[in-house]
Design an enzyme around this catalytic site. Structure first.
Site, short mmCIF file in Angstrom:
data_model
loop_
_atom_site.label_atom_id
_atom_site.label_comp_id
_atom_site.label_asym_id
_atom_site.label_seq_id
_atom_site.Cartn_x
_atom_site.Cartn_y
_atom_site.Cartn_z
CB CYS A 194 -13.81 -46.50 18.17
SG CYS A 194 -15.31 -45.79 17.44
CD GLU A 252 -16.02 -45.01 21.08
OE1 GLU A 252 -16.01 -46.14 21.60
OE2 GLU A 252 -16.90 -44.64 20.28
CB CYS A 259 -16.33 -50.81 17.50
SG CYS A 259 -15.93 -49.35 16.49
CG HIS A 278 -18.96 -45.67 16.41
ND1 HIS A 278 -18.38 -46.90 16.60
CD2 HIS A 278 -20.09 -45.91 15.70
CE1 HIS A 278 -19.11 -47.84 16.03
NE2 HIS A 278 -20.16 -47.25 15.45
#
Length: 151
Positions: A110, A81, A107, A79
């Site tokens: 993260c 992040e 999410c 991801h």
């Protein structure tokens, strides 16, 4: 809205355009900032050295029928992040006290990384179907702001 918030959110969308995800709606970008200075950026894409879904011409999650917001481990992408935090770690840059601008709400995975990294503020534009993320954020004390609410 602060002009800097707009600038950094615009940058998050530029970074998102670098995503190697097959599906355009899954292009996510993140920019970590402190004192009006960009510390690191990240976008969602395959781990270094792995063939991306874009290169394969298909999304594994779509192929397997996995609903958005679930089973994050079944994806080639790291991801945005996570990549931004990983880049900071690789470069020896502290993100403690920073703000992260993300095109999409983080999410739960993260969110846990953001909490542990010391980031104190999240600015996001688009939602994400992950209620547990909200629960974690509410308990963490991190300031989370929807970009549209800043306008």
């Amino acid at each position: 809205m602060d002009k800097w918030d707009k600038r950094f959110m615009d940058m998050a969308y530029v970074v998102a355009s670098w995503s190697s995800c097959y599906k355009e709606n899954r292009q996510v970008g993140a920019v970590i900032v402190r004192d009006k200075r960009i510390l690191t950026t990240g976008y969602n894409g395959a781990s270094s050295g792995l063939v991306s879904c874009k290169e394969k011409g298909e999304c594994l999650r779509v192929k397997l029928g996995i609903a958005s917001g679930t089973r994050h481990e079944l994806c080639y992408a790291v991801h945005a992040e996570q990549n931004a935090i990983i880049q900071a770690a690789k470069q020896g840059i502290s993100v403690d006290g920073a703000t992260i601008y993300v095109t999409h709400q983080p999410c739960a995975i993260c969110t846990k990384m953001i909490i542990n990294s010391g980031i104190k503020r999240i600015v996001y534009k688009e939602g994400y179907p992950d209620d547990f993320s909200w629960q974690l954020l509410n308990e963490s004390g991190i300031l989370i702001q929807k970009f549209e609410d800043l306008e």
